[in-house]
Write an enzyme that holds these catalytic residues in place. Structure first.
Site, PDB file in Angstrom:
ATOM      1  CG  HIS A   1      -0.461  -0.376   2.472  1.00 54.81           C
ATOM      2  ND1 HIS A   1      -0.021   0.534   3.370  1.00 54.81           N
ATOM      3  CD2 HIS A   1      -0.275  -1.591   3.064  1.00 54.81           C
ATOM      4  CE1 HIS A   1       0.417  -0.078   4.447  1.00 54.81           C
ATOM      5  NE2 HIS A   1       0.284  -1.371   4.291  1.00 54.81           N
TER       6      HIS A   1
ATOM      7  CG  HIS B   1       4.602   5.147   5.362  1.00 55.65           C
ATOM      8  ND1 HIS B   1       4.662   5.029   6.729  1.00 55.65           N
ATOM      9  CD2 HIS B   1       3.429   5.797   5.101  1.00 55.65           C
ATOM     10  CE1 HIS B   1       3.582   5.559   7.264  1.00 55.65           C
ATOM     11  NE2 HIS B   1       2.813   6.045   6.293  1.00 55.65           N
TER      12      HIS B   1
ATOM     13  CG  HIS C   1       0.160   8.184   2.618  1.00 61.36           C
ATOM     14  ND1 HIS C   1      -0.664   7.103   2.788  1.00 61.36           N
ATOM     15  CD2 HIS C   1       0.894   8.287   3.760  1.00 61.36           C
ATOM     16  CE1 HIS C   1      -0.450   6.574   3.992  1.00 61.36           C
ATOM     17  NE2 HIS C   1       0.493   7.268   4.595  1.00 61.36           N
TER      18      HIS C   1
ATOM     19  CD  GLU D   1      -2.740   9.213   4.466  1.00 63.89           C
ATOM     20  OE1 GLU D   1      -2.068   9.048   5.498  1.00 63.89           O
ATOM     21  OE2 GLU D   1      -3.562   8.362   4.028  1.00 63.89           O
TER      22      GLU D   1
ATOM     23  CG  HIS E   1       2.714   9.725   7.168  1.00 65.04           C
ATOM     24  ND1 HIS E   1       1.562   9.059   6.796  1.00 65.04           N
ATOM     25  CD2 HIS E   1       2.404  11.046   7.151  1.00 65.04           C
ATOM     26  CE1 HIS E   1       0.604   9.945   6.564  1.00 65.04           C
ATOM     27  NE2 HIS E   1       1.089  11.159   6.771  1.00 65.04           N
TER      28      HIS E   1
ATOM     29  CB  THR F   1      -3.822   7.666   7.689  1.00 67.97           C
ATOM     30  OG1 THR F   1      -2.622   7.148   7.112  1.00 67.97           O
ATOM     31  CG2 THR F   1      -3.521   8.920   8.504  1.00 67.97           C
ATOM     32  CB  THR F   2      -3.427   2.315   6.688  1.00 66.12           C
ATOM     33  OG1 THR F   2      -2.414   1.976   7.645  1.00 66.12           O
ATOM     34  CG2 THR F   2      -2.838   3.261   5.647  1.00 66.12           C
TER      35      THR F   2
HETATM   36  S1  B30 Z   1       0.341   6.230   9.222  1.00 66.93           S
HETATM   37  O1  B30 Z   1       1.580   6.936   9.395  1.00 66.93           O
HETATM   38  O2  B30 Z   1      -0.758   6.710  10.018  1.00 66.93           O
HETATM   39  N1  B30 Z   1      -0.095   6.278   7.707  1.00 66.93           N
HETATM   40  C1  B30 Z   1       1.027   1.977  10.489  1.00 66.93           C
HETATM   41  C2  B30 Z   1       1.963   2.951  10.785  1.00 66.93           C
HETATM   42  C3  B30 Z   1       1.761   4.259  10.378  1.00 66.93           C
HETATM   43  C4  B30 Z   1       0.623   4.594   9.673  1.00 66.93           C
HETATM   44  C5  B30 Z   1      -0.311   3.631   9.358  1.00 66.93           C
HETATM   45  C6  B30 Z   1      -0.112   2.309   9.778  1.00 66.93           C
HETATM   46  C7  B30 Z   1       1.233   0.579  10.964  1.00 66.93           C
HETATM   47  O3  B30 Z   1       2.191   0.324  11.670  1.00 66.93           O
HETATM   48  N2  B30 Z   1       0.364  -0.370  10.601  1.00 66.93           N
HETATM   49  C8  B30 Z   1       0.433  -1.742  11.071  1.00 66.93           C
HETATM   50  C9  B30 Z   1       1.605  -2.448  10.485  1.00 66.93           C
HETATM   51  N3  B30 Z   1       1.440  -2.701   9.051  1.00 66.93           N
HETATM   52  C10 B30 Z   1       2.640  -2.247   8.432  1.00 66.93           C
HETATM   53  C11 B30 Z   1       3.153  -2.868   7.165  1.00 66.93           C
HETATM   54  O4  B30 Z   1       4.311  -3.274   7.102  1.00 66.93           O
HETATM   55  O5  B30 Z   1       2.465  -2.990   6.015  1.00 66.93           O
HETATM   56  C12 B30 Z   1       0.846  -3.937   8.816  1.00 66.93           C
HETATM   57  C13 B30 Z   1      -0.546  -3.731   8.376  1.00 66.93           C
HETATM   58  O6  B30 Z   1      -0.834  -2.748   7.585  1.00 66.93           O
HETATM   59  O7  B30 Z   1      -1.465  -4.447   8.738  1.00 66.93           O
HETATM   60 CU1  B30 Z   1       0.564  -2.676   6.092  1.00 66.93          CU
HETATM   61 ZN    ZN Z   2       1.174   7.126   6.436  1.00 64.34          ZN
END
Ligand code: B30
Ligand code: ZN
Length: 239
Positions: free
Chosen positions: A64, A94, A96, A106, A119, A177-178
């Protein structure tokens, strides 16, 4: 890795609440930041970002976005100050971005969308690890940086090179945000933008959402739109 969610019509942000009801929670991100509604808070400390490029582990297309992971077993790369108490360790960064320059960020500023948003994701060292911290209200701190396409060089992996000269910021209490959209993020969104070259933006847009063997689909428009503020206050570190 692959996910049950994405950014398409069938699996995009409008559908996330079915599997992740917190999508409609009280402190969701991103938001539209309205500078005239933000309150200058003179008690905010200056933001201290200390990044050691040697802690960068590797780069990954996670299906993503693409992210750069850091070793986080000591305090080599950290965030302190700003709105937070204590020390937060850098875990990953990462981006967006959009399919064209008129969208992709975002957070938005008074409705203005930027082509890309970086981010930098940190976790509170009062918890034992990222996973534990991710579910705590003060567990994470993410620095958001707007990127715009301009003729410039976009050098290496030292996260410091991804930051603007000044670190004026807005801050508010929000979420990932995901999915899983956990409400554990202190957001620190920098006011100043960083320039990236059009060639670099083109490379972002040439990444794929899909794995080998699937019909290729360009990784673009991997952003969640602004969510309701629900009474939250946005504070500014600057006048
Ligand atoms: S964000 O910065 O709000 N866009 C995560 C960290 C930061 C943001 C969003 C999500 C996060 O750690 N998500 C859980 C871990 N992920 C990370 C991955 O490696 O690929 C696993 C997942 O979602 O279930 Cu994708
Ligand atoms: Zn992000």
């Amino acid at each position: 890795m692959s996910h049950a969610w994405g950014y398409g019509t069938q699996d995009g942000p409008e559908t996330w609440a079915e599997s992740f009801p917190v999508a409609n929670g009280p402190r969701q991100s991103p938001i539209d930041i309205v500078p005239t509604q933000a309150q200058h808070d003179p008690s905010l400390k200056h933001l201290k970002l200390k990044y050691d490029p040697a802690t960068a582990k590797g780069i990954l297309n996670n299906g993503h976005s693409f992210q750069v992971d850091f070793t986080d077993d000591d305090n080599s790369s950290t965030l302190a100050g700003g709105p937070v108490t204590g020390i937060y360790r850098l875990r990953q960064f990462h981006f967006h971005w959009g399919s064209s320059d008129d969208k992709g960020s975002e957070h938005t500023v008074a409705g203005t969308k930027f082509p890309c948003e970086l981010h930098l994701v940190h976790w509170n060292t009062k918890y034992p690890n990222f996973g534990e911290a991710a579910s705590k209200p003060d567990g994470l701190a993410v620095v958001g940086v707007f990127l715009k396409g301009r003729q410039t060089t976009f050098s290496n992996f030292d996260p410091k090179t991804l930051l603007p000269a000044a670190l004026d910021f807005w801050t508010y209490e929000g979420s990932l945000t995901t999915p899983p959209l956990l409400e554990s993020v202190t957001w620190i969104v920098l006011k100043d933008q960083v320039s990236v070259s059009p060639a670099q933006m083109a490379k972002f847009r040439s990444l794929l959402f899909t794995s080998e063997g699937e019909a290729p689909s360009c990784m673009v428009d991997n952003f969640r739109p602004p969510q309701p503020l629900k009474g939250r206050k946005v504070r500014a570190s600057f006048k």
